[in-house]
Design a protein around this motif. Structure first.
Motif, short mmCIF file in Angstrom:
data_model
loop_
_atom_site.label_atom_id
_atom_site.label_comp_id
_atom_site.label_asym_id
_atom_site.label_seq_id
_atom_site.Cartn_x
_atom_site.Cartn_y
_atom_site.Cartn_z
N UNK A 42 -33.64 5.25 -9.21
CA UNK A 42 -32.36 4.58 -10.23
C UNK A 42 -31.71 3.11 -10.17
N UNK A 43 -31.74 2.49 -10.61
CA UNK A 43 -31.06 0.81 -10.91
C UNK A 43 -29.69 1.23 -10.94
N UNK A 44 -27.99 1.20 -10.22
CA UNK A 44 -27.25 1.26 -9.79
C UNK A 44 -26.34 -0.16 -10.22
N UNK A 45 -25.50 -0.36 -10.69
CA UNK A 45 -24.41 -1.41 -11.09
C UNK A 45 -23.15 -0.69 -10.06
N UNK A 46 -23.29 -1.17 -9.78
CA UNK A 46 -21.39 -0.89 -8.89
C UNK A 46 -20.59 -2.19 -9.04
N UNK A 47 -19.33 -1.33 -10.17
CA UNK A 47 -18.01 -1.85 -9.73
C UNK A 47 -17.22 -1.64 -9.65
N UNK A 48 -17.11 -0.63 -9.13
CA UNK A 48 -15.70 0.47 -8.78
C UNK A 48 -14.57 0.56 -9.56
N UNK A 130 -23.85 3.26 -13.67
CA UNK A 130 -23.25 2.28 -13.24
C UNK A 130 -21.83 3.19 -12.65
N UNK A 131 -21.26 3.37 -11.47
CA UNK A 131 -20.02 3.97 -10.39
C UNK A 131 -19.49 4.12 -11.06
N UNK A 132 -18.51 2.96 -12.32
CA UNK A 132 -17.13 2.36 -12.51
C UNK A 132 -15.99 3.65 -13.28
N UNK A 133 -14.81 3.51 -12.53
CA UNK A 133 -14.02 4.20 -13.48
C UNK A 133 -13.27 3.25 -14.12
#
Length: 206
Positions: A42-48, A130-133
């Motif tokens: 899995x590719x994950x866009x890390x945005x925070x 994405x990990x964005x919250x």
């Protein structure tokens, strides 16, 4: 009920580091019917974490929304990639609280000073990739003297500020002018909150 302990990261690598970061994971997780999944990539866009704030004037019952160009809407083929949105920004400064981010973004993007901030909730806008919250707030503020243009030049922000009577919101939604989750969710929360206050007031009067 599963937890993060039921996921095993077998390997990961950073694919790209720019405005955001892209990471590739090789992992496996527990299955609902027992056992463990086959390894998957899995590719994950890390945005925070981002903070989004709906400015609302309780005296005039008006809201403020910002309009700005959004590359995602443009790339998706939207005929008008200048979107109407709540004020928003990344929580990317060490030690800065979510409330401090909200106040900072209100000042930078809208020239607004909040009299009161109400926290609504966190949500994941795109947890499949994405990990964005996003932390949502409503800011009570005086919106009687809004100025037109805002933004931080170093961040390539070119923002136009709009004030609307809250009664105009259904027409904006029906016309497709409000089409992003943070704005829709905060407006729905405000409508529910004010409807509840109105019902409670009527009950007290009866």
């Amino acid at each position: 009920m599963f937890s993060s302990q039921d996921v095993t990261s077998l390997a990961h690598e950073s694919l790209y580091q720019g405005f955001f970061r892209l990471v590739r994971y090789r992992l496996q997780h527990a299955l609902f019917q027992g056992g463990t999944s086959a390894p998957m990539v899995r590719e994950l866009l890390v945005k925070g974490t981002a903070v989004a704030v709906l400015p609302w004037d309780p005296v005039s019952d008006r809201i403020a929304l910002v309009e700005q160009f959004r590359v995602g809407a443009w790339a998706a083929g939207d005929a008008n990639p200048w979107l109407l949105e709540v004020v928003a920004g990344m929580a990317d400064k060490p030690g800065e609280s979510l409330e401090s981010v909200a106040h900072r973004e209100l000042a930078e993007e809208a020239g607004i000073t909040a009299d009161k901030l109400t926290y609504l909730y966190h949500y994941y806008p795109s947890p499949g990739g994405s990990d964005e919250q996003i932390a949502l707030f409503v800011a009570e503020a005086d919106l009687s003297a809004l100025t037109d243009f805002h933004g931080v030049e170093d961040e390539h922000e070119d923002i136009r500020l709009h004030g609307f009577d809250r009664s105009q919101v259904p027409a904006l939604e029906a016309a497709g002018r409000i089409n992003n989750a943070a704005t829709l969710l905060s407006l729905m929360w405000l409508e529910r909150e004010l409807s509840g206050r109105h019902r409670a007031l009527k009950q007290d009067e009866s």
